[in-house]
Write a protein that holds these residues in place. Structure first.
Motif, PDB file in Angstrom:
ATOM      1  N   VAL A 227     -20.929  19.461 -35.745  1.00  0.00           N
ATOM      2  CA  VAL A 227     -19.674  19.856 -35.058  1.00  0.00           C
ATOM      3  C   VAL A 227     -18.582  18.562 -35.170  1.00  0.00           C
ATOM      4  N   LYS A 228     -18.845  17.871 -36.199  1.00  0.00           N
ATOM      5  CA  LYS A 228     -17.745  16.896 -36.530  1.00  0.00           C
ATOM      6  C   LYS A 228     -16.573  17.378 -37.101  1.00  0.00           C
ATOM      7  N   GLU A 229     -15.293  16.950 -36.325  1.00  0.00           N
ATOM      8  CA  GLU A 229     -13.973  17.387 -36.672  1.00  0.00           C
ATOM      9  C   GLU A 229     -13.724  17.392 -37.877  1.00  0.00           C
ATOM     10  N   ILE A 230     -13.166  18.441 -38.748  1.00  0.00           N
ATOM     11  CA  ILE A 230     -12.773  18.342 -40.063  1.00  0.00           C
ATOM     12  C   ILE A 230     -11.328  17.819 -39.705  1.00  0.00           C
ATOM     13  N   SER A 231     -10.838  17.277 -40.991  1.00  0.00           N
ATOM     14  CA  SER A 231      -9.352  16.552 -40.984  1.00  0.00           C
ATOM     15  C   SER A 231      -8.444  17.784 -41.231  1.00  0.00           C
ATOM     16  N   ILE A 232      -7.141  17.654 -40.800  1.00  0.00           N
ATOM     17  CA  ILE A 232      -5.853  18.320 -40.761  1.00  0.00           C
ATOM     18  C   ILE A 232      -5.734  18.950 -42.282  1.00  0.00           C
ATOM     19  N   LEU A 233      -6.148  18.138 -43.371  1.00  0.00           N
ATOM     20  CA  LEU A 233      -6.048  18.378 -44.520  1.00  0.00           C
ATOM     21  C   LEU A 233      -6.827  19.703 -44.674  1.00  0.00           C
ATOM     22  N   GLU A 234      -8.240  19.574 -44.438  1.00  0.00           N
ATOM     23  CA  GLU A 234      -9.064  20.582 -44.812  1.00  0.00           C
ATOM     24  C   GLU A 234      -8.568  21.861 -43.936  1.00  0.00           C
ATOM     25  N   LYS A 235      -8.166  21.971 -42.721  1.00  0.00           N
ATOM     26  CA  LYS A 235      -7.796  22.897 -41.929  1.00  0.00           C
ATOM     27  C   LYS A 235      -6.692  23.771 -42.637  1.00  0.00           C
TER      28      LYS A 235
END
Length: 228
Positions: free
Chosen positions: A31-39
């Motif tokens: 569940v590690k949050e992905i970065s805004i770049l990845e989103k």
């Protein structure tokens, strides 16, 4: 017998706690949050890029009464590129470029950036700094959006030190962007991102227009081939 039973129970509890701890660590990783770049990249189909073997597209600019165009075929697995412009064809590999190919490659980098800028957020992530904020006024739509600003390092590349402001809503699809040469405060160019289409899992904005100007930078003849 009672002390032996208690000892066994104690070790069973330790084993159970250890298993739960390991599962908790695995869950945290999942569940590690992905970065805004990845989103942003993922919203444009980045997960499908790994299977792309060839992409062809034509880069067009209509400005007032003038028209400019050039076509490209890129095989990203081998970095072989073909440019077609004014009836002339030039093929080269980006690993072995001479002076002519290097100059031509500058045009390819520009055109590909317009086409796949969301993916460059991943490809170039080691070469820029970025900030993200919410509720920023988009310059053309005049409404609040997310704003992602990236500023490239001052060395290397074709345009070192340049900055880009990306504006997008909750779906993470880019709606507008601002290019600021050498990170100057004033915009060098501001355009929309519109007319999105799905090309074999890659989501591309095919039109980029300026506000109150007879200008349209657009793509056509897009074809994307993927391995099975």
């Amino acid at each position: 017998m009672k002390p032996l039973f208690q000892i066994c129970s104690f070790f069973l509890i330790l084993i159970t706690i250890g298993c739960k701890s390991d599962k908790k660590k695995e869950l945290i990783k999942e569940v590690k949050e992905i970065s805004i770049l990845e989103k942003v990249a993922d919203a444009h189909g980045f997960e499908n890029w790994k299977n792309v073997t060839q992409i062809a597209f034509r880069f067009n600019v209509d400005r007032d009464s003038t028209h400019f165009e050039r076509s490209w075929v890129w095989r990203p697995k081998t970095n072989d590129i073909t440019r077609i412009s004014n009836g002339d064809t030039l093929s080269y590999n980006r690993k072995t470029m001479d002076s002519i190919a290097y100059k031509t490659n500058g045009g390819f980098i520009n055109d590909r950036y317009w086409l796949l800028a969301p993916f460059n957020l991943i490809w170039d992530s080691a070469n820029f700094q970025y900030t993200h904020s919410e509720g920023e006024m988009a310059p053309i739509a005049k409404k609040p959006m997310n704003k992602l600003t990236i500023v490239y390092k001052n060395e290397g590349g074709y345009t070192p030190g340049d900055a880009y402001d990306f504006y997008f809503e909750d779906d993470y699809l880019i709606r507008e962007w601002v290019f600021r040469k050498t990170n100057q405060a004033e915009p060098s160019m501001t355009t929309t991102w519109e007319n999105y289409n799905n090309y074999n899992g890659i989501i591309i904005a095919t039109d980029h227009k300026k506000d109150e100007s007879v200008f349209n930078l657009f793509f056509d003849d897009i074809a994307i081939h993927k391995s099975q």
